[in-house]
Design an enzyme around this catalytic site. Structure first.
Site, PDB file in Angstrom:
ATOM      1  N   LYS A 115      -6.036  -0.785  -2.143  1.00  0.00           N
ATOM      2  CA  LYS A 115      -7.164  -0.532  -1.184  1.00  0.00           C
ATOM      3  C   LYS A 115      -7.819  -1.769  -0.724  1.00  0.00           C
ATOM      4  O   LYS A 115      -8.086  -1.975   0.419  1.00  0.00           O
ATOM      5  CB  LYS A 115      -8.146   0.497  -1.403  1.00  0.00           C
ATOM      6  CG  LYS A 115      -7.521   1.978  -1.721  1.00  0.00           C
ATOM      7  CD  LYS A 115      -7.611   2.812  -0.303  1.00  0.00           C
ATOM      8  CE  LYS A 115      -6.691   3.960  -0.425  1.00  0.00           C
ATOM      9  NZ  LYS A 115      -6.584   4.903   0.813  1.00  0.00           N
ATOM     10  N   TYR A 124       0.735  -1.098   0.038  1.00  0.00           N
ATOM     11  CA  TYR A 124       0.013  -0.021   0.128  1.00  0.00           C
ATOM     12  C   TYR A 124       0.894   1.163  -0.091  1.00  0.00           C
ATOM     13  O   TYR A 124       2.238   1.157  -0.314  1.00  0.00           O
ATOM     14  CB  TYR A 124      -0.613   0.080   1.260  1.00  0.00           C
ATOM     15  CG  TYR A 124      -1.792   0.840   1.509  1.00  0.00           C
ATOM     16  CD1 TYR A 124      -3.056   1.129   0.706  1.00  0.00           C
ATOM     17  CD2 TYR A 124      -1.705   1.712   2.857  1.00  0.00           C
ATOM     18  CE1 TYR A 124      -3.561   2.241   1.108  1.00  0.00           C
ATOM     19  CE2 TYR A 124      -2.813   2.848   3.165  1.00  0.00           C
ATOM     20  CZ  TYR A 124      -3.497   2.959   2.093  1.00  0.00           C
ATOM     21  OH  TYR A 124      -4.536   3.947   2.453  1.00  0.00           O
TER      22      TYR A 124
END
Ligand SMILES: NC(=O)c1ccc[n+]([C@@H]2O[C@H](COP(=O)([O-])OP(=O)(O)OC[C@H]3O[C@@H](n4cnc5c(N)ncnc54)[C@H](O)[C@@H]3O)[C@@H](O)[C@H]2O)c1
Ligand SMILES: O=C(O)C[C@H](O)C(=O)O
Ligand SMILES: [Mn+2]
Length: 556
Positions: free
Chosen positions: A165, A92
């Protein structure tokens, strides 16, 4: 119809690699298609982690993990669960920013995403159906990539933020990876570099805006709502001109969420409540300054404002606690170019003797003496030593959150903030920050990134079958993060640590689901919120292949 051995091995939801049992190998023609040893998932994970550790840098590590993700979802999530704090910055933010900027160069495969082109709206329904491939889709993350993190417009490359996400949703909260779908709305790009890059993989024209854009978004919402009736629709990294419009258009009609506006609002409020727990002060005594009052900045301001009202202030009283600084400087009611979200938080020039001079953050801080300063400006290094010194001179424990991502855009480092404030500042950052040693105290730095809250919020909302995401559910999420950190320990962080993300995501989910039931928003009867959340949670374990195939056939 049944699947061939090769189809099973090439399916990331079915593949177990060396963990196919002897029986499965015999029964489904897999014998000899994987090496003879039969491994447990824990042995596979150890082996994969050893490989991971040989990778030279975070980008290499990410590419390795993505390969695992592409080939074997269960093993990927098992490993992610074992190393959550270590892997978060790799799968991420901030490493994801590098893969978005270099998407064409790194492209190997589409990772199960749906690429919806504004030039081919007729294909939209078919694309979504084919991407779902009969799966029961409960969660979509969609982006049009106009405002990726703080790095701007990345066109089709932005699909990676939707994929990333969603990885965090499953890794943190246990959303079933079979039930998610990443989507990019490719409406063109205004990024000149991409338009000129012969390797660019997206639509090679400027962004389509206005009516045609909104009609495309509307078609998308209608299509996903009809294809996937139990959907939670998450919007990510839309541009400042569209993000709030889209949220306002749909938030009372469907179960939907804007991460940059609402998710960031929740986590920042939670961080501020955590900071006030340490300083033993009241929110309603604070003076709040937003630096970079765009999508996130205005979203956060609105959430803190709502909280002050909830704590008993009238709207007029509450409004007096807020100041916004954007490109133009301190925002006044006559400042040109105000957005609709900024207008309610502007000030009057008559409040200041030197209003016309308040065109920089430093001047605004000197004039206002904020006790809380939150940065979502994309302007690195703008929380300078004089600004921090000025705040520290007027406030015992200034709350200073530089939240711009990725790393290169942060308004300040945690280390500088602690040093410049002589240990007084209560700090949270957007990207992970190492603890800061200062004058014998170890300051733990909370990460005010929406990733600490959107997974639990999503799990709680989906599990409760809530028909909308209400303000009450949002507020419940923000409050649920309290009580995890001991505020009286020297150098305590304002937010719980990412290493416990999986645990407190459940706490968030439980609180959100309970609030949905209390507000009677559930579409299906639910007796117990906690149980509904527990039932919804997926764990990375290999299922029996025969049963999986059976279920697959029934879905067809
Ligand atoms: N930590 C988190 O969870 C989180 C969540 C969302 C966004 N963010 C970060 O916040 C930043 C902004 O994201 P956004 O989606 O709100 O973008 P945005 O484009 O909507 O907002 C950015 C704002 O900053 C303003 N700005 C630009 N230059 C400025 C300057 N010199 N001085 C003052 N203001 C200036 C812009 O005018 C705009 O209003 C990004 O870096 C993003 O990564 C962090
Ligand atoms: O993606 C992140 O790290 C947080 C946030 O949504 C952002 O846009 O910066
Ligand atoms: Mn974002």
């Amino acid at each position: 119809m049944t699947l061939s051995a090769m189809e099973i091995i090439n399916d990331p939801y079915l593949n177990k690699g060396t963990a196919f049992t002897a029986d499965e190998r015999k029964q489904f023609g897999l014998a000899g298609l994987v090496p003879p040893a039969v491994q447990t998932i824990s042995e596979q994970a150890d082996q994969a982690y050893q490989q991971y550790q040989t990778k030279a840098n975070d980008l290499e590590k990410r590419l390795f993990l993505m390969q695992l993700f592409n080939e074997n979802r269960v093993l990927f999530y098992y490993l992610f669960g074992q190393h959550i704090a270590e892997f978060m910055p790799v799968v991420y933010d901030p490493t994801i920013a590098d893969t978005i900027e270099n998407y064409s160069e790194l492209f190997v495969q589409p990772q199960g995403a749906a690429y919806l082109s504004i030039d081919d709206p007729e294909s939209m329904r078919m694309t979504l159906k084919n991407a779902a491939n009969n799966r029961d889709i409960r969660l979509i993350v969609v982006t049009d990539a106009e405002g990726i993190l703080g790095i701007g417009d990345w066109g089709t490359n932005g699909v990676d933020i939707a994929v990333g996400k969603l990885m965090v949703y499953t890794g943190a909260a246990g959303i079933d990876p079979k039930q998610v779908l990443p989507v990019v709305l490719d409406v063109g790009t205004n990024n000149e570099k991409l338009l000129k890059d012969p390797m660019y993989l997206g639509n090679r024209h400027e962004r389509i805006q206005g009516d045609q854009y909104y009609a495309f978004v509307d078609q998308f919402v209608d299509t996903v709502e009809s294809l996937f009736p139990h959907l939670y629709l998450h919007w990510e990294d839309f541009g400042r001109d569209n993000a709030a419009n889209i949220l306002n258009q749909y938030k009372d009609k469907i179960t939907t969420f804007n991460d940059d506006i609402q998710g960031t609002g929740i986590i920042t409020l939670a961080g501020i409540l955590g900071a006030l727990n340490i300083s033993k002060e009241k929110l309603t005594d604070q003076v709040y300054m937003s630096f970079g009052a765009g999508t996130a900045g205005a979203g956060i301001t609105q959430r803190i404002f709502d909280e002050m009202v909830q704590e008993g202030l009238s709207e007029d009283e509450a409004r007096k606690h807020f100041y916004m600084v954007d490109k133009q400087g301190l925002l006044f009611d006559d400042t040109p170019g105000l957005t609709p979200e900024q207008k309610p938080f502007t000030r009057k020039r008559s409040e200041f003797a030197n209003a016309d001079e308040l065109t920089t953050l430093e001047a605004a801080v000197k004039a206002v003496h904020p006790t809380i300063l939150v940065g979502t400006s994309t302007q690195p290094g703008t929380f300078t030593q004089p600004i921090v010194a000025e705040m520290s001179a007027h406030t015992a424990r200034p709350i200073i959150f530089p939240l711009s991502n990725p790393t290169k855009l942060a308004e300040a480092t945690a280390e500088n903030l602690i040093q410049w404030s002589d240990g007084k500042a209560l700090v949270a950052t957007g990207i992970p920050a190492a603890p800061v040693e200062y004058k014998g105290v170890t300051y733990n730095i909370g990460q005010a990134n929406n990733a600490l809250v959107y997974p639990g919020l999503g799990l709680g909302t989906i599990a409760s079958t809530a028909k909308v995401l209400s303000d009450g559910m949002i507020s419940a999420a923000a409050h649920s993060l309290g009580g995890i950190v001991d505020p009286d320990e020297a150098g305590a962080a304002v937010l719980p640590p990412v290493s416990k993300l999986d645990v407190f995501s459940q706490t968030v989910a439980n609180a959100v689901a309970q609030e949905a039931l209390d507000e009677k928003l559930n579409e299906q009867p639910i007796a117990d919120a906690k149980q509904a959340v527990a039932d919804m949670k997926w764990t990375p374990e290999y299922a029996d292949l025969g049963s999986e195939l059976q279920a697959r056939l029934q879905d067809k």
